[in-house]
Write an enzyme that holds these catalytic residues in place. Structure first.
Site, PDB file in Angstrom:
ATOM      1  N   CYS A 142       0.816  -1.216   0.000  1.00 54.76           N
ATOM      2  CA  CYS A 142       0.000   0.000   0.000  1.00 54.76           C
ATOM      3  C   CYS A 142       0.857   1.278   0.000  1.00 54.76           C
ATOM      4  O   CYS A 142       1.530   1.563  -0.979  1.00 54.76           O
ATOM      5  CB  CYS A 142      -0.992  -0.019   1.157  1.00 54.76           C
ATOM      6  N   HIS A 235      -4.471  -4.131   0.165  1.00 54.65           N
ATOM      7  CA  HIS A 235      -4.218  -4.727   1.485  1.00 54.65           C
ATOM      8  C   HIS A 235      -4.687  -6.179   1.518  1.00 54.65           C
ATOM      9  O   HIS A 235      -5.670  -6.509   2.215  1.00 54.65           O
ATOM     10  CB  HIS A 235      -4.936  -3.928   2.572  1.00 54.65           C
ATOM     11  N   GLU A 237      -3.526  -8.454   3.159  1.00 51.75           N
ATOM     12  CA  GLU A 237      -3.317  -8.979   4.517  1.00 51.75           C
ATOM     13  C   GLU A 237      -4.455  -8.628   5.475  1.00 51.75           C
ATOM     14  O   GLU A 237      -4.501  -9.163   6.591  1.00 51.75           O
ATOM     15  CB  GLU A 237      -1.997  -8.438   5.082  1.00 51.75           C
TER      16      GLU A 237
END
Length: 307
Positions: A142, A235, A237
């Protein structure tokens, strides 16, 4: 094989409860194997949450991964106890003479701040230059992806009129690339950012390759020709509730945020969201570890600096 972390790290208990295989240092000491050394430069405010998110993805690999958590020198974290940082993190200056198979640099809540105005920008640029000679492959997430694109290629981002927040379908552009091996033609990824680099600017650099993108988010996944730099503008994750937590935080702050797109069922914040991106997140990190770290790194880590 699992990731290897310090026995007392809070993420161990959280991930074990999810049936994620985490190996503590004491157990790993009995194995005769050279693990992959992966450093994580954690720039996120709530570092414990980010640790759990990233370790979860790194654990889904047949490789043994030795994780080292890094922090910036002379930067005070306001949202993570100093006792946690002192126990589990090392300052970058303490490892600057070492080599790593891989490095992950996280995002940071700095989407509206000019790079040169970031208090630690000079040190971060030094780390990016250091990585070229001390790390086999670096994965940027990011904000770190945009910052690295600016540092290495001079690609300036543009600030959007509103925040990009939601879960967006990405379209595979180069299915034969090892980094996206096994990916579906379309897959979902959370995004949460104000900035974006227009797609046409990437065409100025033959060394940059767009692997996945969408009309809404722009390029999502990119790499350089050698695979030593991997840029992830979203993102993958994120936990299932991360976007919901950000939305509620912004509401409480009086920011009148838009409801994250394609996230809540029927766009109703009263309904629990579904996690529709985890399988591709696991695959992305597994492919990166295998093809860009394990397959590319020398057995003797000291050889990285001599490449």
């Amino acid at each position: 094989m699992p990731i290897k972390v310090v026995d007392q790290l809070p993420a161990v208990g959280a991930l074990s409860a999810e049936n994620v295989f985490v190996m503590t240092e004491s157990r790993a000491a009995s194995q005769d194997i050279r693990p992959q050394r992966i450093a994580i430069l954690n720039l996120m405010p709530n570092k414990i949450t980010t640790e759990i998110q990233l370790l979860r993805l790194l654990a889904n690999s047949p490789l043994q991964v030795d994780v080292e958590l890094l922090r910036l020198d002379d930067h005070v974290s306001k949202h993570t106890p100093e006792s946690h940082l002192n126990c589990f993190y090392r300052y970058f200056s303490q490892v600057a003479d070492q080599n790593y198979d891989g490095l992950i640099i996280t995002g940071a809540p700095l989407g509206l701040v000019d790079y040169e105005d970031v208090t630690y920008w000079d040190q971060l640029e030094g780390i990016l230059s250091w990585a070229d000679n001390h790390v086999t492959s670096t994965l940027f997430l990011c904000w770190a992806a945009h910052a690295a694109l600016y540092h290495y290629y001079g690609l300036q981002r543009e600030i959007r009129g509103d925040k990009l927040s939601g879960v967006y379908a990405q379209h595979l552009k180069q299915p034969l690339c090892p980094l996206v091996r096994g990916f579906d033609d379309e897959f979902k990824v959370p995004h949460s950012r104000y900035a974006q680099v227009p797609k046409q600017r990437f065409s100025q650099h033959d060394d940059l390759h767009i692997l996945a993108e969408s009309d809404v988010t722009g390029p999502y996944l990119l790499q350089n020709s050698s695979g030593s730099r991997v840029f992830v503008t979203g993102h993958p994750e994120y936990d299932v509730n991360t976007l919901a937590d950000e939305y509620q935080r912004d509401l409480a702050a009086g920011l009148s945020p838009k409801i994250p797109e394609h996230y809540f069922p029927q766009d109703d914040p009263g309904q629990p969201p579904l996690k529709l991106w985890q399988s591709h997140a696991f695959l992305l990190f597994s492919n990166w570890l295998n093809y860009y770290v394990y397959q590319a790194t020398p057995f003797d880590l000291g050889a990285i600096g001599r490449k």
